[in-house]
Design a protein around this motif. Structure first.
Motif, PDB file in Angstrom:
ATOM      1  N   ARG A 122       2.419  -8.048 -21.888  1.00  0.00           N
ATOM      2  CA  ARG A 122       1.087  -8.572 -22.186  1.00  0.00           C
ATOM      3  C   ARG A 122       0.952 -10.028 -21.708  1.00  0.00           C
ATOM      4  NH1 ARG A 122       0.478  -5.902 -28.254  1.00  0.00           N
ATOM      5  NH2 ARG A 122      -0.163  -3.806 -27.499  1.00  0.00           N
ATOM      6  N   LEU A 125       0.485  -9.892 -18.115  1.00  0.00           N
ATOM      7  CA  LEU A 125      -0.881  -9.456 -17.832  1.00  0.00           C
ATOM      8  C   LEU A 125      -1.822 -10.659 -17.760  1.00  0.00           C
ATOM      9  CD1 LEU A 125      -2.958  -7.162 -17.505  1.00  0.00           C
ATOM     10  CD2 LEU A 125      -3.146  -7.121 -20.001  1.00  0.00           C
ATOM     11  N   LYS A 126      -1.669 -11.593 -18.649  1.00  0.00           N
ATOM     12  CA  LYS A 126      -2.522 -12.794 -18.618  1.00  0.00           C
ATOM     13  C   LYS A 126      -2.297 -13.578 -17.323  1.00  0.00           C
ATOM     14  CE  LYS A 126      -2.762 -13.308 -23.638  1.00  0.00           C
ATOM     15  NZ  LYS A 126      -2.464 -14.186 -24.796  1.00  0.00           N
ATOM     16  N   ARG A 128      -1.323 -12.338 -14.399  1.00  0.00           N
ATOM     17  CA  ARG A 128      -1.929 -11.602 -13.306  1.00  0.00           C
ATOM     18  C   ARG A 128      -3.454 -11.720 -13.342  1.00  0.00           C
ATOM     19  NH1 ARG A 128       1.984  -7.904 -11.464  1.00  0.00           N
ATOM     20  NH2 ARG A 128       3.931  -9.116 -11.481  1.00  0.00           N
ATOM     21  N   GLU A 129      -4.010 -11.759 -14.514  1.00  0.00           N
ATOM     22  CA  GLU A 129      -5.456 -11.945 -14.613  1.00  0.00           C
ATOM     23  C   GLU A 129      -5.859 -13.310 -14.043  1.00  0.00           C
ATOM     24  OE1 GLU A 129      -6.218 -11.382 -18.721  1.00  0.00           O
ATOM     25  OE2 GLU A 129      -6.382  -9.180 -18.595  1.00  0.00           O
ATOM     26  N   LEU A 170      -2.732  -6.129 -11.142  1.00  0.00           N
ATOM     27  CA  LEU A 170      -3.210  -6.127 -12.528  1.00  0.00           C
ATOM     28  C   LEU A 170      -3.304  -4.705 -13.070  1.00  0.00           C
ATOM     29  CD1 LEU A 170      -4.250  -7.865 -14.848  1.00  0.00           C
ATOM     30  CD2 LEU A 170      -6.563  -7.611 -13.901  1.00  0.00           C
ATOM     31  N   GLU A 171      -3.798  -3.745 -12.269  1.00  0.00           N
ATOM     32  CA  GLU A 171      -3.895  -2.356 -12.710  1.00  0.00           C
ATOM     33  C   GLU A 171      -2.512  -1.758 -12.961  1.00  0.00           C
ATOM     34  OE1 GLU A 171      -6.449  -0.545 -13.529  1.00  0.00           O
ATOM     35  OE2 GLU A 171      -7.832  -2.220 -13.167  1.00  0.00           O
ATOM     36  N   ARG A 174      -1.214  -3.054 -16.257  1.00  0.00           N
ATOM     37  CA  ARG A 174      -1.872  -2.415 -17.395  1.00  0.00           C
ATOM     38  C   ARG A 174      -1.302  -1.006 -17.639  1.00  0.00           C
ATOM     39  NH1 ARG A 174      -8.137  -4.169 -15.974  1.00  0.00           N
ATOM     40  NH2 ARG A 174      -8.025  -6.296 -16.887  1.00  0.00           N
ATOM     41  N   GLN A 176       1.722  -0.035 -16.943  1.00  0.00           N
ATOM     42  CA  GLN A 176       3.062  -0.245 -17.502  1.00  0.00           C
ATOM     43  C   GLN A 176       2.979  -0.582 -18.980  1.00  0.00           C
ATOM     44  OE1 GLN A 176       5.333  -3.130 -15.312  1.00  0.00           O
ATOM     45  NE2 GLN A 176       7.224  -2.718 -16.497  1.00  0.00           N
ATOM     46  N   ILE A 177       1.978  -1.341 -19.341  1.00  0.00           N
ATOM     47  CA  ILE A 177       1.788  -1.677 -20.763  1.00  0.00           C
ATOM     48  C   ILE A 177       1.479  -0.417 -21.559  1.00  0.00           C
ATOM     49  CG2 ILE A 177       0.256  -2.863 -22.366  1.00  0.00           C
ATOM     50  CD1 ILE A 177       0.062  -5.148 -20.352  1.00  0.00           C
ATOM     51  N   GLU A 178       0.610   0.455 -21.011  1.00  0.00           N
ATOM     52  CA  GLU A 178       0.312   1.708 -21.711  1.00  0.00           C
ATOM     53  C   GLU A 178       1.573   2.564 -21.874  1.00  0.00           C
ATOM     54  OE1 GLU A 178      -2.745   3.630 -19.561  1.00  0.00           O
ATOM     55  OE2 GLU A 178      -4.331   2.201 -20.123  1.00  0.00           O
ATOM     56  N   GLU A 181       3.608   1.082 -24.615  1.00  0.00           N
ATOM     57  CA  GLU A 181       2.997   1.353 -25.917  1.00  0.00           C
ATOM     58  C   GLU A 181       3.323   2.772 -26.377  1.00  0.00           C
ATOM     59  OE1 GLU A 181      -1.082   0.559 -25.220  1.00  0.00           O
ATOM     60  OE2 GLU A 181      -0.945  -1.579 -25.759  1.00  0.00           O
TER      61      GLU A 181
END
Length: 475
Positions: A122, A125-126, A128-129, A170-171, A174, A176-178, A181
């Motif tokens: 996460r 992710l910030k 990359r954003e 970024l996609e 995201r 990878q985060i899913e 989780e």
């Protein structure tokens, strides 16, 4: 010398002979006339039973066992050491109660690692954003400069590629985060599975694992304990193939237990399993029905003596089954007994007096040739066997077809008349079992019927007569 007088001696011998002959004739006459004098008319040759009023049931009996209707084998979904068991056999639990715990050290560490990795993703992710936002700003700048022809086309193309690369990166992050989780949810579920919870309300009826035992779920799920709802019990009955055709779904049934002191528990037949069990070449079918057990008197694996009620009658006249003979289907109304085509004539009404005058020889058991002029007294075993065969199969000795339980039938019975003579009578019977039969017509309460032959002493010819007189004293 004078000759001895011979005439007085001859008179004395003649007188003695006449006395002996008179005594012999008197004894023989008394012996032959004894049945008339005693008024028995052959009744002493039989055993009698009275027609009484009561309840009668035609039942199919079987042996069964009690099982809880609803039960669950509680097992382990994760491997590990069984750290603690919080219940014991007989404990009453509710859904969600803690039953046992498996060592959760490994599963807790996996959850912590998954959570830390998720936090790292996460944070990435910030970053990359932010990179995507910078790439878009640079793209807009290059587009503005290109509009004034103040930059090269190569610089614009580089800015466009950097923006698209930042969006794709970024996609991917995201996704990878899913994925992480999802892994975290699985690790948290395994951590929860280390706490064994009750799936239903009920009672712990068995515990198969021991505290401290290592459980391995890689090959099969090990069973730790069993929880059952004992408020409703299922009676699993094994019925023989000879009786299974008499059972119908919904029929009333009851059972008793060894320690129930004759108490009856009632239910209705719910299911007959079509697949039998064969034990020592004996084919048995499972018949199941439920009974309430709110007070907890019934327990698992109790032996039950089960009775399926095929037919019943309350407060009716009944006669012992051993007193019946020639059980057959009921004749149509208005048709003569045995006059229908293909049927044998019904036996004629006869009395002991009509057969032999005094009735003393009518059907008397114990005759050497077995040819008594009256019908032979049917023993209880013979009549019971014939009646039971008809009760179970619906077939008489010479008839085919099948009748429903309790269907009116005809039978022959021998009745004691007021003058102590024996009369054959055709009666109509209904519900019958191994002991007695319901009387629909032909007999009254208190009538005495022949139930079998008398004991050996009273069943022999002359058993109720005085002993024969001897030749008398020698004079």
């Amino acid at each position: 010398m004078t000759a001895p007088p011979s005439r007085p001696k001859k008179n004395r011998a003649l007188r003695t002979s006449l006395i002996v002959l008179a005594l012999a004739l008197a004894g023989a006459g008394t012996w032959l006339a004894w049945p008339h004098l005693s008024g028995s008319n052959g009744a002493a040759a039989y055993q009698f039973a009275s027609v009484q009023r009561g309840d009668i049931e035609d039942v199919v009996t079987a042996t069964g066992t009690l099982q809880p209707r609803d039960y669950v084998d509680v097992g382990a979904q994760v491997s590990g050491q069984l750290k603690k068991i919080h219940v014991e056999v007989g404990s009453v639990v509710k859904a969600g109660d803690l039953l046992g715990e498996i060592d959760s050290t490994v599963y807790l560490s996996k959850v912590d690692a998954s959570r830390a990795q998720l936090r790292n993703l996460r944070a990435t992710l910030k970053d990359r954003e932010a990179q995507l936002a910078l790439a878009r700003i640079q793209l807009r700048r290059q587009q503005a400069l290109m509009a004034e022809d103040a930059t090269t086309r190569e610089s614009l193309q580089t800015a466009e590629a950097n923006a698209k690369s930042a969006e794709a990166s970024l996609e991917a992050l995201r996704a990878q985060i899913e994925q992480n989780e999802s892994s975290l949810r699985a690790d948290e579920a395994n951590l929860q599975y280390s706490s064994i919870l009750s799936p239903m309300n009920g009672t712990v009826v068995s515990i198969s694992a021991r505290q401290g035992q290592t459980l391995n779920t890689n090959q099969s799920a090990p069973t730790i304990l069993q929880v059952a709802d004992l408020t409703t019990m299922t009676v699993q009955t094994q019925v023989s193939e000879a009786d299974i055709s008499r059972l119908r779904t919904g029929m009333e049934a009851y059972f008793t237990t060894l320690g129930g002191q004759g108490k009856r528990w009632y239910g209705k037949l719910a299911k007959i399993e079509p697949t039998p069990t064969v034990t020592n070449n004996v084919v048995l079918y499972n018949a199941l029905f439920d009974v309430p057990n709110d007070n907890g008197e019934l327990m698992t694996q109790m032996t039950a003596q089960v009775y399926f009620i095929v037919a019943q009658a309350r407060d009716v006249l009944q006669v012992p089954l051993g007193a019946l003979s020639q059980i057959r289907p009921l004749q149509p109304q208005g048709a003569g007994a045995g006059t229908a085509a293909g049927e044998r004539p019904a036996p004629r009404m006869r009395t002991a007096a009509a057969d032999g005058g005094d009735g003393s020889d009518a059907g008397r058991p114990g005759r050497p040739d077995g040819q008594g002029r009256g019908p032979r007294a049917q023993t209880g075993a013979e009549a019971g066997a014939a009646g039971e065969a008809f009760r179970r199969t619906g077939r008489g000795p010479r008839e085919g077809g099948q009748v429903a339980a309790g269907t009116p039938r005809q039978a022959t019975v021998r009745v004691l008349r007021p003058d102590n003579s024996i009369e054959e009578r055709i009666i109509t019977i209904g519900v019958s079992n191994r002991v007695a039969a319901q009387v629909l017509s032909g007999l009254e309460e208190g009538d005495r019927v022949v139930a079998g032959a008398a004991a050996a002493g009273g069943s022999q010819p002359g058993g109720n007569r005085p002993p024969m007189m001897g030749p008398g004293p020698r004079l």
